[in-house]
Design an enzyme around this catalytic site. Structure first.
Site, short mmCIF file in Angstrom:
data_model
loop_
_atom_site.label_atom_id
_atom_site.label_comp_id
_atom_site.label_asym_id
_atom_site.label_seq_id
_atom_site.Cartn_x
_atom_site.Cartn_y
_atom_site.Cartn_z
N ASP A 134 23.59 36.10 -19.89
CA ASP A 134 23.64 36.57 -18.50
C ASP A 134 24.08 35.56 -17.43
O ASP A 134 25.12 35.68 -16.81
CB ASP A 134 22.29 37.21 -18.10
N GLU A 176 14.71 26.19 -18.21
CA GLU A 176 13.64 26.70 -17.33
C GLU A 176 13.28 25.69 -16.25
O GLU A 176 13.02 26.05 -15.10
CB GLU A 176 12.38 27.04 -18.16
N GLU A 212 15.60 41.29 -11.40
CA GLU A 212 17.05 41.51 -11.35
C GLU A 212 17.46 42.82 -10.68
O GLU A 212 18.41 42.86 -9.90
CB GLU A 212 17.65 41.45 -12.77
N ARG A 266 13.91 26.59 -12.29
CA ARG A 266 12.69 26.78 -11.49
C ARG A 266 12.38 25.54 -10.65
O ARG A 266 12.18 25.64 -9.43
CB ARG A 266 11.49 27.10 -12.38
C1 DMJ Z 1 14.21 34.09 -14.28
O1 DMJ Z 1 13.68 32.92 -14.75
C2 DMJ Z 1 15.68 33.95 -13.97
O2 DMJ Z 1 16.10 34.99 -13.14
C3 DMJ Z 1 16.53 33.93 -15.21
O3 DMJ Z 1 17.91 33.92 -14.90
C4 DMJ Z 1 16.23 35.12 -16.09
N1 DMJ Z 1 14.83 35.29 -16.33
C5 DMJ Z 1 13.90 35.22 -15.22
C6 DMJ Z 1 13.69 36.52 -14.48
O4 DMJ Z 1 13.78 37.65 -15.20
#
Ligand code: DMJ
Length: 448
Positions: A237, A110, A353, A114
């Protein structure tokens, strides 16, 4: 006679374009206004903290002390939206207050996507070296995660001691760092970041099964799989996303080969066309046998990645399915069983997404249908998630019950992609950037 005819043609053309403008109810300016609504609420009730709790109107910090998650995540969105004053105040807050010299243990994934991603794109967009200095300090504090016997990262690291924790990790958290660490290497001239992150990706890929799938949980010390269910949802993902994007950003042929190979297996064993439309479900990584038929808001990143990889046909079909999922209740559930078209997890966390995929598909096809989808998404957000103080996630999309969180990715990603979908194409030259998985655009400014 000829002049009359020309006039008629002109009037007809004007009518058509007028009709098109009239039917467009959402513009990039409407999205910008909603961004300001969310940012101003953060400013009023949570200034200097990680995030705003939009219902209680209280601040929230992930680790008890602030890492300025929302301002760092939102900064490049403000730059793109031309919000100069807001960007300047966020920059001041970040440069005067952000420090990673803190007695806290953080989740590497995270913080990488971020904060490291946000600081790198802030540096590239604004040019102030202090963003890069912060990014490098952060990169150094995160580096110990790669000190496992396989080189795949642990999940947590302590900012001051470098102590690492949790050897059970998933492909997404292992494989989603090369864009950020690689860019840090390119911008500082120090290869260590690229090398460690690339090795993690390769080590993970090397542990794929004979049919080319990865599982959902692996021990980074022994390299043994702990959970063998394969899918494209949260937890795996962005491993796929980064194989392709790293190949493009760094001209890395090895990443391209890994991407092409992984995609073949994903399409062969995880895609599912037996339930009306195209979906991607779950299968065992060793046998390829179908083990589940669920799909959710996180899986909706895949049309964008398919489109970027050149498969527009599958991308468009999958996006149609994503839209069906959104339209089940007028806003997107976290997860559905596509075999029954029934909600299995009812939350909507303000995720980006599905909007990101509409933006990519619109970029590649210029098909107006994706703008129409964008309007649907915008209306759903405004009608169900808007609050007096910003935007609230939904605990339940069926009964539209709001919950007390506004994740920083709502400002970093959701509103950025929605804005870019409607904005003039030159707002951000798409072909010149690679978005990290938190929608921070990285530009290839290096030559080597
Ligand atoms: C975000 O922190 C990023 O896009 C991550 O890849 C997946 N989760 C969240 C958004 O849904």
């Amino acid at each position: 006679m000829i002049i009359r005819l020309l006039l008629l043609v002109l009037m007809y053309a004007l009518c058509i374009s007028g009709a098109q403008t009239q039917t467009r109810t959402v513009t990039h300016e409407s999205v910008k206004a909603e961004f300001l609504h969310a940012w101003n609420a953060y400013k009023q009730y949570a200034w200097g903290h990680d995030a705003l709790k939009p219902l209680s109107m209280k601040p929230h910090n992930w680790y008890g002390t602030s890492l300025l998650m929302t301002p760092v995540d939102a900064f490049d969105t403000m730059m793109l939206m031309g919000l100069k004053e807001e960007a300047a105040e966020a920059k001041k807050l970040i440069l005067e207050n952000l420090s990673f010299d803190k007695n806290i243990e953080v989740q590497s994934f995270e913080i990488t996507i971020r904060l490291l991603g946000g600081l790198l794109s802030a540096y590239q967009m604004d040019g102030d070296e202090r963003f890069l200095i912060l990014a490098e300090d952060l990169g150094n504090r995160l580096l110990p995660v790669f000190n496992s016997s396989t080189g795949m990262p642990y999940r947590f690291v302590h900012f001051q001691t470098g102590k690492i924790r949790d050897s059970l990790n998933n492909p997404a958290e292992i494989g989603t760092c090369l864009i950020e660490f690689g860019t840090l290497s390119k911008l500082t001239g120090k290869p260590v970041y690229y090398d460690k992150a690339k090795n993690a990706l390769v080590q993970l890929y090397n542990r794929r099964s004979e049919i080319g799938l990865v599982g959902s949980l692996i021990n980074v010390e022994t390299g043994e799989w702990v959970r063998t269910t394969s899918h494209i949802a949260g937890g795996i993902d962005s491993y796929y996303e980064y194989l392709l994007k790293a190949a493009l950003l760094f001209d890395d042929d090895e990443c391209r080969t890994m991407w092409e190979d992984a995609l073949r297996s994903v399409n062969e064993y995880l895609s599912d066309s037996t339930h009306g439309g195209l979906w991607y479900g779950q299968a065992d990584m060793y046998t390829g046998k179908r083990t589940g038929t669920t799909f959710g808001s996180l899986d909706a990143f895949f049309p964008a990645v398919l489109a970027m990889g050149g498969d527009l046909e599958r991308a468009a079909k999958l996006q149609e399915s994503c839209l069906k999922m959104w339209n089940l209740h007028g806003i997107e559930p976290e997860r559905i069983d596509y075999a029954k078209m029934a909600v299995t997890r009812p939350q909507y966390y303000l995720r980006p997404e599905i909007i990101e995929s509409a933006y990519y598909l619109h970029h590649y096809t210029r098909d107006e249908a994706y703008l129409k989808m964008g309007e649907t998404f915008f209306d759903g957000l405004v009608n169900h998630c808007r609050t007096e103080a910003g935007y609230a996630y939904l605990e339940d999309v069926v009964v539209k019950k709001q919950g007390d969180d506004m994740e920083s990715f709502f400002l970093a990603e959701t509103l950025k992609y929605l804005y870019l979908l409607f904005a003039p194409a030159d707002t951000l030259p798409f072909e010149d950037v690679i978005f990290n998985t938190e929608a921070h655009p990285i530009r290839k400014t290096w030559k080597y």
